[in-house]
Design a protein around this motif. Structure first.
Motif, mmCIF file in Angstrom:
data_model
loop_
_atom_site.group_PDB
_atom_site.id
_atom_site.type_symbol
_atom_site.label_atom_id
_atom_site.label_comp_id
_atom_site.label_asym_id
_atom_site.label_seq_id
_atom_site.Cartn_x
_atom_site.Cartn_y
_atom_site.Cartn_z
ATOM 1 N N ASN A 85 0.852 -1.189 0.000
ATOM 2 C CA ASN A 85 0.000 0.000 0.000
ATOM 3 C C ASN A 85 0.893 1.246 0.000
ATOM 4 O O ASN A 85 1.487 1.585 1.021
ATOM 5 N N SER A 86 0.973 1.897 -1.129
ATOM 6 C CA SER A 86 1.894 3.034 -1.278
ATOM 7 C C SER A 86 1.414 4.294 -0.562
ATOM 8 O O SER A 86 2.234 5.127 -0.153
ATOM 9 N N PHE A 87 0.112 4.436 -0.395
ATOM 10 C CA PHE A 87 -0.432 5.668 0.197
ATOM 11 C C PHE A 87 -1.374 5.324 1.352
ATOM 12 O O PHE A 87 -2.598 5.427 1.224
ATOM 13 N N PRO A 88 -0.823 4.904 2.479
ATOM 14 C CA PRO A 88 -1.667 4.501 3.614
ATOM 15 C C PRO A 88 -2.362 5.681 4.275
ATOM 16 O O PRO A 88 -1.779 6.763 4.404
ATOM 17 N N SER A 89 -3.601 5.455 4.671
ATOM 18 C CA SER A 89 -4.342 6.459 5.446
ATOM 19 C C SER A 89 -4.098 6.192 6.929
ATOM 20 O O SER A 89 -3.479 5.194 7.302
ATOM 21 N N ILE A 90 -4.617 7.061 7.774
ATOM 22 C CA ILE A 90 -4.456 6.863 9.219
ATOM 23 C C ILE A 90 -5.138 5.573 9.666
ATOM 24 O O ILE A 90 -4.700 4.908 10.605
ATOM 25 N N ASN A 91 -6.211 5.184 8.971
ATOM 26 C CA ASN A 91 -6.914 3.944 9.317
ATOM 27 C C ASN A 91 -6.131 2.696 8.929
ATOM 28 O O ASN A 91 -6.379 1.610 9.463
ATOM 29 N N ASP A 92 -5.189 2.846 7.995
ATOM 30 C CA ASP A 92 -4.366 1.704 7.589
ATOM 31 C C ASP A 92 -3.238 1.442 8.576
ATOM 32 O O ASP A 92 -2.687 0.344 8.618
ATOM 33 N N ARG A 93 -2.885 2.470 9.337
ATOM 34 C CA ARG A 93 -1.760 2.346 10.262
ATOM 35 C C ARG A 93 -2.164 1.619 11.540
ATOM 36 O O ARG A 93 -3.335 1.578 11.908
ATOM 37 N N VAL A 94 -1.181 1.044 12.192
ATOM 38 C CA VAL A 94 -1.422 0.352 13.460
ATOM 39 C C VAL A 94 -1.420 1.365 14.596
ATOM 40 O O VAL A 94 -0.523 2.203 14.692
ATOM 41 N N HIS A 95 -2.441 1.287 15.444
ATOM 42 C CA HIS A 95 -2.562 2.231 16.557
ATOM 43 C C HIS A 95 -2.075 1.638 17.874
ATOM 44 O O HIS A 95 -1.712 2.381 18.794
ATOM 45 N N VAL A 96 -2.085 0.320 17.986
ATOM 46 C CA VAL A 96 -1.576 -0.370 19.180
ATOM 47 C C VAL A 96 -0.930 -1.679 18.734
ATOM 48 O O VAL A 96 -1.532 -2.437 17.976
ATOM 49 N N LEU A 97 0.279 -1.937 19.196
ATOM 50 C CA LEU A 97 0.961 -3.198 18.917
ATOM 51 C C LEU A 97 0.732 -4.143 20.093
ATOM 52 O O LEU A 97 1.069 -3.815 21.232
ATOM 53 N N VAL A 98 0.146 -5.307 19.804
ATOM 54 C CA VAL A 98 -0.163 -6.272 20.871
ATOM 55 C C VAL A 98 0.578 -7.577 20.598
ATOM 56 O O VAL A 98 0.417 -8.184 19.546
ATOM 57 N N CYS A 99 1.377 -7.973 21.555
ATOM 58 C CA CYS A 99 2.097 -9.243 21.482
ATOM 59 C C CYS A 99 1.340 -10.278 22.317
ATOM 60 O O CYS A 99 0.936 -9.996 23.446
ATOM 61 N N ILE A 100 1.142 -11.470 21.759
ATOM 62 C CA ILE A 100 0.449 -12.535 22.481
ATOM 63 C C ILE A 100 1.431 -13.670 22.747
ATOM 64 O O ILE A 100 2.063 -14.189 21.816
ATOM 65 N N TYR A 101 1.548 -14.026 24.027
ATOM 66 C CA TYR A 101 2.498 -15.052 24.434
ATOM 67 C C TYR A 101 1.820 -16.020 25.388
ATOM 68 O O TYR A 101 1.134 -15.595 26.329
ATOM 69 N N SER A 102 1.980 -17.308 25.153
ATOM 70 C CA SER A 102 1.317 -18.310 25.979
ATOM 71 C C SER A 102 2.036 -18.491 27.310
ATOM 72 O O SER A 102 3.255 -18.683 27.355
ATOM 73 N N ALA A 103 1.252 -18.443 28.398
ATOM 74 C CA ALA A 103 1.817 -18.672 29.732
ATOM 75 C C ALA A 103 2.287 -20.107 29.883
ATOM 76 O O ALA A 103 3.069 -20.424 30.777
ATOM 77 N N ASN A 104 1.835 -20.972 29.007
ATOM 78 C CA ASN A 104 2.170 -22.394 29.061
ATOM 79 C C ASN A 104 3.354 -22.753 28.168
ATOM 80 O O ASN A 104 3.751 -23.916 28.094
ATOM 81 N N ALA A 105 3.914 -21.743 27.488
ATOM 82 C CA ALA A 105 5.015 -21.984 26.546
ATOM 83 C C ALA A 105 6.342 -22.103 27.289
ATOM 84 O O ALA A 105 6.510 -21.543 28.375
ATOM 85 N N PRO A 106 7.302 -22.839 26.714
ATOM 86 C CA PRO A 106 8.643 -22.901 27.322
ATOM 87 C C PRO A 106 9.356 -21.560 27.162
ATOM 88 O O PRO A 106 8.812 -20.620 26.579
ATOM 89 N N GLN A 107 10.559 -21.482 27.664
ATOM 90 C CA GLN A 107 11.328 -20.241 27.576
ATOM 91 C C GLN A 107 11.482 -19.812 26.117
ATOM 92 O O GLN A 107 11.722 -20.629 25.237
ATOM 93 N N MET A 108 11.330 -18.519 25.887
ATOM 94 C CA MET A 108 11.380 -17.996 24.530
ATOM 95 C C MET A 108 12.766 -18.131 23.917
ATOM 96 O O MET A 108 13.770 -17.874 24.578
ATOM 97 N N ASN A 109 12.799 -18.579 22.658
ATOM 98 C CA ASN A 109 14.069 -18.708 21.953
ATOM 99 C C ASN A 109 14.699 -17.342 21.708
ATOM 100 O O ASN A 109 13.996 -16.338 21.523
ATOM 101 N N SER A 110 16.021 -17.314 21.692
ATOM 102 C CA SER A 110 16.738 -16.047 21.559
ATOM 103 C C SER A 110 16.448 -15.349 20.231
ATOM 104 O O SER A 110 16.354 -14.118 20.176
ATOM 105 N N SER A 111 16.267 -16.125 19.143
ATOM 106 C CA SER A 111 16.007 -15.505 17.841
ATOM 107 C C SER A 111 14.636 -14.845 17.813
ATOM 108 O O SER A 111 14.459 -13.769 17.229
ATOM 109 N N VAL A 112 13.646 -15.476 18.457
ATOM 110 C CA VAL A 112 12.306 -14.886 18.537
ATOM 111 C C VAL A 112 12.345 -13.618 19.393
ATOM 112 O O VAL A 112 11.754 -12.593 19.044
ATOM 113 N N LEU A 113 13.049 -13.688 20.501
ATOM 114 C CA LEU A 113 13.173 -12.533 21.381
ATOM 115 C C LEU A 113 13.849 -11.374 20.660
ATOM 116 O O LEU A 113 13.440 -10.213 20.803
ATOM 117 N N HIS A 114 14.863 -11.678 19.862
ATOM 118 C CA HIS A 114 15.554 -10.636 19.088
ATOM 119 C C HIS A 114 14.596 -9.968 18.108
ATOM 120 O O HIS A 114 14.587 -8.734 17.972
#
Length: 213
Positions: A85-114
């Motif tokens: 999208n070469s000409f994004p409007s304000i509605n195209d932009r992200v207003h909040v970045l939300v990361c979802i991580y499982s409490a049941n997951a093992p320790q996060m890998n270093s590459s993912v964390l990076h």
């Protein structure tokens, strides 16, 4: 209850989501939607050439990724691609970045964390607020499985949130515990309370971001 966003119940190290997909929440009544949307993306995966690329998430935050674009783990979206999208409007932009991580997951890998840190830094440069959802809390903690009202009393979940906060830099009060609807077929007030509390904060953060533009 809705099943608009498809999901997989099998455990896998590959993301089930492949496209940049926008979801609206329908109000009761015909043709009306709430004034916010969720943009779902391919998940981050361990190793280079796997999962969504950090550069694609940066482009999405700036509004350059069209709805329906299929992510390529090997190559980032380019300006010549039909999904750009070469000409994004304000509605195209992200207003909040939300990361979802499982409490049941093992320790996060270093590459993912990076990758996550790189994305967070880009979001900060753009002034985009950030939150994290700690999901599957009932599967990770017996106290919470018995009673969801123990979510903020659980020492185990508090440690999980603290470890995640230390690793990624997201403040503790921006990490929200949530139980997923998994085997339920009816809505439950205690499950909804945690989900709606997270949604309320997302909306508040989004409002603050838009007000600064």
């Amino acid at each position: 209850m809705t099943n608009e966003a498809l999901a997989s119940s099998t455990t896998s190290d590959h993301s089930f989501t492949r496209k940049y997909q926008t979801y609206k929440i329908k109000k009761e009544g015909r043709g009306n939607f709430y004034p916010y949307v969720f943009n779902d993306i391919m998940g981050l995966e361990d190793g280079d050439g796997r999962g969504v690329r950090a550069d694609d998430i940066k482009l999405a935050m700036m509004g350059h990724v069209k709805d329906g674009y299929k992510f390529n783990p090997v190559s980032s979206l380019s300006k010549d691609d039909p999904g750009y999208n070469s000409f994004p409007s304000i509605n195209d932009r992200v207003h909040v970045l939300v990361c979802i991580y499982s409490a049941n997951a093992p320790q996060m890998n270093s590459s993912v964390l990076h990758k996550m840190k790189e994305i967070r830094e880009a979001a900060s440069d753009l002034g985009i607020p950030q939150l994290a959802i700690l999901s599957h809390i009932d599967e990770a903690c017996g106290e919470t499985q018995k009673n969801l009202r123990n979510a903020y009393r659980s020492k185990h979940l508090k440690k999980k949130m603290g470890d995640f906060s230390s690793s990624l830099g997201i403040p503790m009060n921006c990490i929200l515990p949530v139980k997923n609807y998994s085997d339920e077929i009816q809505l439950k007030p205690d499950v909804n309370t945690l989900i709606l509390s997270a949604l309320r904060l997302m909306i508040d953060f989004g409002d603050d971001y838009v007000a600064r533009l």
